[in-house]
Design a protein around this motif. Structure first.
Motif, short mmCIF file in Angstrom:
data_model
loop_
_atom_site.label_atom_id
_atom_site.label_comp_id
_atom_site.label_asym_id
_atom_site.label_seq_id
_atom_site.Cartn_x
_atom_site.Cartn_y
_atom_site.Cartn_z
N PRO A 33 0.83 -1.25 0.18
CA PRO A 33 -0.04 0.17 0.01
C PRO A 33 0.92 1.37 0.04
O PRO A 33 0.43 2.37 -0.33
N TYR A 34 1.95 1.14 0.65
CA TYR A 34 2.74 2.46 0.82
C TYR A 34 3.44 2.85 -0.59
O TYR A 34 3.49 3.98 -1.25
N ILE A 35 3.63 1.50 -1.50
CA ILE A 35 4.22 1.77 -2.87
C ILE A 35 2.91 2.54 -3.61
O ILE A 35 3.35 3.49 -4.47
N LYS A 36 1.96 1.89 -3.37
CA LYS A 36 0.69 2.41 -4.24
C LYS A 36 0.44 3.94 -4.17
O LYS A 36 0.24 4.92 -4.96
N ILE A 37 0.50 4.38 -2.61
CA ILE A 37 0.39 5.99 -2.47
C ILE A 37 1.50 6.59 -2.95
O ILE A 37 1.41 7.59 -3.17
N GLY A 38 2.79 6.33 -2.73
CA GLY A 38 3.88 6.80 -3.07
C GLY A 38 3.81 7.02 -4.66
O GLY A 38 4.20 8.21 -5.14
N GLN A 39 3.38 6.08 -5.38
CA GLN A 39 3.31 6.06 -6.88
C GLN A 39 2.31 7.12 -7.19
O GLN A 39 2.34 8.01 -8.04
N LEU A 40 1.00 7.33 -6.74
CA LEU A 40 0.23 8.18 -6.84
C LEU A 40 0.47 9.82 -6.43
O LEU A 40 0.15 10.55 -7.28
N LEU A 41 1.20 9.66 -5.53
CA LEU A 41 1.77 10.99 -4.95
C LEU A 41 2.68 11.54 -5.95
O LEU A 41 2.70 13.02 -6.45
#
Length: 995
Positions: free
Chosen positions: A688-696
């Motif tokens: 989930p952190y990678i997902k949020i990081g990618q979107l940011l």
């Protein structure tokens, strides 16, 4: 009807077995006679100590006022009665500190005894050591004595290792409450230790009093309650329970002996004081006919007495009992070492000396060797052999020190071992278990020795032949023959990690203290080897504050070798502590040593340490950046972070925080290309952190674009909305209507909100934080649905303007998140004008006008060099100025309102005139007239003051309007310059008022 009443009714009507229900605490408030009747029962339920806990817990509960603010416990009749009930229970127990200490925690007992001091009229604010006990009323003096007895007893009890946790109130099973109680206990102990000298002085003063003492009973406490307004001595002072001087002196001498004995480890003379107090205790104890008020452990007293005599080299002529302890101590003092060895061998048959005493004697000799008495080397190894044979006879594990002796054996040593074995079995027929254990010891000895002559000496010894059966002997000899044929007996083994010799030390306690304080890996390793040579127990438990991540605990505690387990656990725990205090050099040393150690035997732990070392380097670099360093991280660190994010190793414990901080690291150093283009899709789906990081990263990367990244922003928006939403269930009410139930515990998003907030607070890249603030501001505006009072931020147009499932959103969580996020961002950069305006808006919409105005002024100050330049129109827009005007109006600063009305693009005369009509103004009024440049407002001021007859203020207004630079005939440039000068001076004056 209360729950308790319902239970009672149900018990009668349903015909259940008549098990007596537990009496509730509040019933004692309702019935004054219930307590005494309850305590007279054979097995009261709840027990007396449980009652004390319940009464004090209820009396100390904080209250909540109308503004939902937590207040200290109220001093009302209910709480005073509850405290008195707790004291009555303790009085029923005759103030037996033994029983109270076993049942109550330190904070609860501290509360109880402080309440005793209060009701006993002990002068508040006066140190107990400054009180003259002989002049105080008897019960008052006794309260002081009881409190100070408890103080020194608590100090002594807290010094015992692995003290068991006592049961507290029912709520104490919650982790946060347990931690809070632990901190309270530590704080109380700190105060008690600081006041230990005063407590000792008070009790020594009590020993000088020869009169009888009186302690509170249930009756005297009732008298005190009835005479609550009385000051000084009351009628109940000598009406309490009488305690004779001899009884009290016996108990106080015992308690003082305990504290002095505990102090003896740092002050040798304290042992002599302890001995004197214990001698007086023994004399008084034998003199007393009854010991109702004396509570001491006779076995412990005897142990203290023997220890004091040994430590002070004191022989009591009146003590006719010549115990084995005394014999050994006398031989040691006489330097008759051979007799000590013979006594140990003799004790192997009768086994009267405890093993811990025998080991302590050996440690004493080892300490003397360490201090330079090398002549005692032989005595040490012989005592070690005697102890090993004793352990073998009892079927215990042989000590590490004995095994170390066998690493360098000699014929003389082996002969002595065989001699001790023979003598320890004795001439009489030994028991079967002793023979069997000795046979096992002989086999162990043969398997350990390497040199053939020594092996032959053991295998041909008479005892070996007697104890082992013929077939067992043949099998063992054959095994030894094969082993000797395959080993090169003359070759020295390679030095290994565990071959460091363990030097002797004065005590395990001192080594444990060094272990706690040391941060040098080699020193930690050496200390642990020495400790394992003295005792076989887990030394990673020495300090309760040593903690390793729960993800790794099973792997570390699964290490079979105890020394290695201790090393790995302590290295990691100390490394984590060093990281937490930003001592990165020591953390690197500890982790590097731990990595070197685990590489030899565990690939899993090796990777764990590599991951922790990566986290260490990431935090070290982020700390430098937070302190102002602009240096980019080295390329190899970025590569290691990428490697961790893409790592896939089966059955490897991974700490969530490592991945979380790696993603934050990539965002902080603008590695947006990797996060948006190169990160594997499977990784985005699973982390989930990678997902949020990618979107940011995608949203920030596309922000300068013409369409302002609406597609990526929408995806990020959906993820955040889900995080702040809750699962909703439909439930039919009693009236048949369907209602919604929100479950706060179950978040619908890829992360829990708390974890998302924790992740955000690891970010410090301004554009990333601005994007998140913008998102949450729009989110907050939609759920609040207040168009008039909206919070502003940058880039609001990229987010959606509606929500499909607004019922599922946790509105309170969104509001809290906005506040937390903006406050955190301002801790990183207090001069970001956009964030300042957003924070000011948050205060404004929550009616905190003073704080809002402060931040509006700060935003203007940071973009204009403290108002020496013109504030940009996009900072002080009409909306911001109108909010500043409202802030001043709500604070009744009406003259400031009129001045600010000039700042608008179109001067708001209606608001300015209305403000100037207000007579109840809380600002400096006419001192602000110099800041007004609009002639119309000044003319209105002149009219108002003339109408009210305020001559002086009218003159000030006329003087302001008469300045030549405000003449309307002046060129436009002059009028603008005059306005700018007054704007600057007014804003600077406001800043001085509100900063």
């Amino acid at each position: 009807m209360s729950v308790e009443t319902v239970d009672r009714v149900a018990a009668v009507t349903t015909g259940r077995p008549s098990t007596p229900l537990q009496t509730s605490w509040f019933e004692f408030l309702l019935d004054g006679s219930l307590l005494e009747n309850h305590l007279q029962k054979s097995y009261p339920d709840p027990t007396p100590v449980q009652l004390i806990i319940q009464f004090l817990e209820q009396a100390s509960k904080p209250s909540v006022n109308e503004q939902n603010q937590v207040q200290p416990p109220a001093d009302n009749r209910r709480n005073r009665t509850l405290k008195l009930l707790a004291l009555k229970v303790a009085a029923h127990m005759k103030w037996d500190l033994d029983a109270l200490e076993k049942g109550l925690t330190i904070p609860v007992l501290n509360m109880l005894l402080n309440e005793l001091l209060c009701v006993s009229k002990v002068p508040p604010g006066v140190k107990h050591v400054d009180l003259d006990l002989s002049t105080l009323p008897p019960t008052t003096a006794m309260a002081v004595i009881i409190y100070n007895r408890w103080a020194i007893r608590t100090i002594v009890l807290s010094s015992f290792p692995e003290k068991q946790t006592k049961p507290g109130p029912h709520q104490m099973n919650m982790l946060s409450i347990v931690q809070q109680e632990k901190e309270m206990t530590e704080n109380i102990l700190t105060v008690l230790k600081e006041q230990a000298t005063d407590s000792i002085s008070v009790l020594e003063g009590a020993l000088q009093l020869k009169k009888d003492f009186y302690v509170h009973t249930l009756r005297t406490l009732d008298l005190l309650a009835a005479d609550a307004a009385a000051n000084g001595e009351t009628e109940s002072s000598t009406a309490g329970l009488r305690i004779s001087a001899d009884e009290l002196h016996c108990q106080v001498n015992y308690d003082l002996g305990g504290i002095f004995f505990q102090q003896g480890c740092t002050d040798q003379t304290a042992y002599e004081k302890a001995r004197d107090h214990f001698r007086q205790t023994k004399e008084l104890f034998t003199k007393l006919d009854s010991t109702v008020h004396v509570h001491l452990d006779e076995k412990r007293l005897a142990g203290y007495w023997n220890a004091c005599k040994a430590l002070t080299e004191d022989c009591d002529p009146s003590d006719t009992q010549n115990t084995p302890y005394n014999q050994i101590n006398s031989l040691i003092r006489a330097h008759n070492h051979q007799a000590v060895i013979e006594a140990f061998i003799k004790d192997n048959m009768c086994r009267s000396l405890p093993n811990n005493f025998r080991r302590s004697v050996l440690r004493e000799f080892l300490y003397k060797v360490q201090q330079g008495e090398s002549s005692l080397d032989e005595v040490c190894y012989k005592l070690c052999v005697c102890n090993a044979v004793r352990d073998a006879l009892e079927g215990e594990v042989l000590s590490v020190r004995f095994h170390q002796l066998l690493l360098k054996p000699s014929k003389k040593m082996v002969d002595f071992i065989l001699e001790v074995c023979t003598l320890s079995l004795g001439k009489d027929r030994p028991s079967e278990s002793s023979r069997r254990n000795m046979a096992t010891f002989m086999k162990t000895l043969c398997e350990t020795l390497q040199e053939l002559p020594l092996l032959t000496g053991v295998s041909s010894h008479k005892l070996f032949v007697e104890l082992l059966k013929e077939e067992d002997r043949k099998v063992l000899v054959e095994q030894l023959r094969k082993r000797s044929a395959t080993i090169n007996l003359s070759a020295k083994p390679l030095p290994s990690f565990y071959d460091i010799p363990a030097s002797s030390s004065v005590s395990i306690g001192q080594l444990e203290q060094q272990l706690i304080l040391s941060l040098e890996p080699r020193r930690i390793r050496q200390i642990l080897i020495e400790l394992h040579g003295m005792a076989e127990r887990p030394f990673w438990r020495v300090n309760s504050k040593w903690e390793v991540p729960k993800d790794y605990i099973n792997v570390i505690l699964g290490i079979k070798d105890n020394l290695t387990k201790d090393l790995v656990y302590i290295f990691m725990a100390k490394g984590l502590h060093c990281i937490s205090i930003k001592d990165f050099p020591h953390a690197r040393q500890l982790y590097s040593t731990c990595l070197e150690l685990v590489t030899e035997f565990s690939p899993k732990l090796r990777q764990v340490m590599l991951n922790e070392m990566l986290l260490l380097e990431v935090r070290a670099h982020e700390t430098m950046a937070a302190e102002g360093s602009k240096e980019r991280p080295p390329s190899d660190l970025v590569s290691r972070v990428r490697g961790y994010l893409e790592m896939r190793i089966h059955d490897l414990p991974l700490r969530q925080v490592v991945g979380e901080e790696c993603v934050a690291f990539m965002l902080n150093w603008r590695e947006n290309d990797y996060l948006t283009l190169q990160v594997p899709p499977s990784l985005v789906m699973n982390n989930p952190y990678i997902k949020i990081g990618q979107l940011l990263a995608s949203t920030c990367k596309e922000l300068p674009g013409p369409k302002e990244c609406r597609r990526t922003a929408k995806e990020l928006w959906d993820v955040v909305v889900q995080i702040c939403s809750m699962s909703v269930q439909h439930k039919r009410n009693n009236d048949g209507r369907v209602g919604l139930i929100k479950q706060r515990e179950s978040s619908m998003g890829i992360l829990q909100r708390s974890k998302f907030i924790t992740f955000i607070k690891k970010l410090r890249e301004p554009l990333v934080l601005t994007t998140l603030i913008s998102l949450f501001v729009r989110f907050h505006s939609i759920v609040r649905d207040d168009i008039v009072n909206e919070v502003t931020a940058e880039h609001l147009t990229i987010w959606p303007s509606t929500l499909l499932n607004i019922q599922a959103v946790d509105v309170e969580a969104v509001a809290v998140t906005v506040k937390e996020l903006v406050s955190y961002a301002l801790t990183l950069n207090p001069n970001n004008q956009s964030w300042l305006i957003t924070q000011a808006d948050i205060y404004f919409v929550t009616n905190q006008y003073s704080a809002a105005l402060n931040l509006y002024l700060q935003a203007g100050a940071v973009c204009s060099d403290f108002f020496t330049k013109t504030v940009a129109p996009d900072v002080y827009s009409d909306q911001v100025l109108k909010r500043m005007i409202k802030c001043c109006s709500m604070m009744n600063c009406h003259t400031q309102v009129a001045v600010l009305c000039q700042f608008l693009r179109e001067v708001d005369y209606m608001t300015a005139f209305k403000a100037l009509q207000e007579q109840n103004s809380h600002d400096a009024m006419d001192s602000f007239y110099d800041y007004i440049w609009d002639v119309t407002i000044l003319e209105y001021l002149t009219h108002i003051h003339h109408k009210r007859g305020e001559t002086e203020k009218r003159q000030i207004a006329i003087k302001a309007i008469g300045q030549t630079e405000l003449n309307t005939s002046n060129p436009e440039e002059v009028l603008l310059l005059a306005a700018q000068k007054r704007k600057k001076r007014f804003l600077q004056a406001m800043a001085k008022l509100y900063f």
